[in-house]
Design a protein around this motif. Structure first.
Motif, PDB file in Angstrom:
ATOM      1  N   ARG A  26       0.837  -1.193   0.000  1.00  0.00           N
ATOM      2  CA  ARG A  26       0.000   0.000   0.000  1.00  0.00           C
ATOM      3  C   ARG A  26       0.875   1.247   0.000  1.00  0.00           C
ATOM      4  NH1 ARG A  26      -3.397  -1.859   3.406  1.00  0.00           N
ATOM      5  NH2 ARG A  26      -4.870  -2.409   1.789  1.00  0.00           N
ATOM      6  N   ASN A  27       0.519   2.187  -0.866  1.00  0.00           N
ATOM      7  CA  ASN A  27       1.235   3.457  -0.942  1.00  0.00           C
ATOM      8  C   ASN A  27       0.815   4.336   0.227  1.00  0.00           C
ATOM      9  OD1 ASN A  27       2.413   5.880  -1.526  1.00  0.00           O
ATOM     10  ND2 ASN A  27       1.310   6.238  -3.417  1.00  0.00           N
ATOM     11  N   THR A  28       1.742   4.571   1.134  1.00  0.00           N
ATOM     12  CA  THR A  28       1.490   5.504   2.231  1.00  0.00           C
ATOM     13  C   THR A  28       2.389   6.730   2.090  1.00  0.00           C
ATOM     14  OG1 THR A  28       3.085   4.318   3.602  1.00  0.00           O
ATOM     15  CG2 THR A  28       0.774   3.699   3.847  1.00  0.00           C
ATOM     16  N   GLN A  29       3.125   6.825   0.965  1.00  0.00           N
ATOM     17  CA  GLN A  29       4.066   7.911   0.723  1.00  0.00           C
ATOM     18  C   GLN A  29       3.371   9.200   0.303  1.00  0.00           C
ATOM     19  OE1 GLN A  29       6.543   5.574   1.907  1.00  0.00           O
ATOM     20  NE2 GLN A  29       7.719   7.147   0.895  1.00  0.00           N
ATOM     21  N   GLY A  30       2.249   9.081  -0.360  1.00  0.00           N
ATOM     22  CA  GLY A  30       1.614  10.266  -0.937  1.00  0.00           C
ATOM     23  C   GLY A  30       1.908  10.327  -2.418  1.00  0.00           C
ATOM     24  N   SER A  31       3.134  10.622  -2.778  1.00  0.00           N
ATOM     25  CA  SER A  31       3.534  10.716  -4.178  1.00  0.00           C
ATOM     26  C   SER A  31       3.757   9.321  -4.750  1.00  0.00           C
ATOM     27  CB  SER A  31       4.817  11.543  -4.297  1.00  0.00           C
ATOM     28  OG  SER A  31       5.412  11.352  -5.561  1.00  0.00           O
ATOM     29  N   THR A  32       3.089   9.034  -5.864  1.00  0.00           N
ATOM     30  CA  THR A  32       3.247   7.733  -6.503  1.00  0.00           C
ATOM     31  C   THR A  32       4.654   7.556  -7.049  1.00  0.00           C
ATOM     32  OG1 THR A  32       0.896   7.631  -7.021  1.00  0.00           O
ATOM     33  CG2 THR A  32       2.327   6.212  -8.294  1.00  0.00           C
ATOM     34  N   ALA A  33       5.261   8.617  -7.543  1.00  0.00           N
ATOM     35  CA  ALA A  33       6.625   8.534  -8.074  1.00  0.00           C
ATOM     36  C   ALA A  33       7.614   8.150  -6.971  1.00  0.00           C
ATOM     37  CB  ALA A  33       7.023   9.852  -8.723  1.00  0.00           C
TER      38      ALA A  33
END
Length: 110
Positions: A13-20
């Motif tokens: 799961r992306n928890t970074q915010g920015s997909t890049a």
């Protein structure tokens, strides 16, 4: 990045915010996930663009050569514009279903 293993599938799961930024971290740690089917949950990114999705193209190619599935999850994208080589579904449940179908196809030799 939140990682959850369930059977032969790992959900990331992306928890970074920015997909890049998330992609870069996932790419860096890919070797620890390459033996599993992978679900990449991008549901939290409501501003996801087609360029963000296309970042995963090379990783998907490599993963499919390993006879494993990599499925992206996001429901805020126009599914008609997604390239055919990228599997993008709106829910985690559908991602699991796709992986099961692809596992069956591989077992049958397709």
């Amino acid at each position: 990045m939140k990682v959850e293993k369930k059977g032969h599938t790992t959900t990331i799961r992306n928890t970074q915010g920015s997909t890049a930024e998330f992609y870069q971290k996932l790419h860096h740690e890919y070797n620890s996930f390459k033996s599993q089917n992978i679900i990449v949950d991008l549901s939290n990114d409501k501003a996801l663009t087609m360029d963000d999705i296309k970042l995963f193209t090379e990783m998907i190619k490599i993963h499919s050569k390993e006879k494993k599935s990599l499925v992206l999850v996001n429901n805020s994208v126009n599914f008609n514009t997604v390239p055919k080589n990228i599997m993008l579904v709106p829910t985690i449940l559908e991602a699991h279903d796709i992986i099961e179908m692809e596992e069956i196809e591989r077992d049958l030799g397709f």
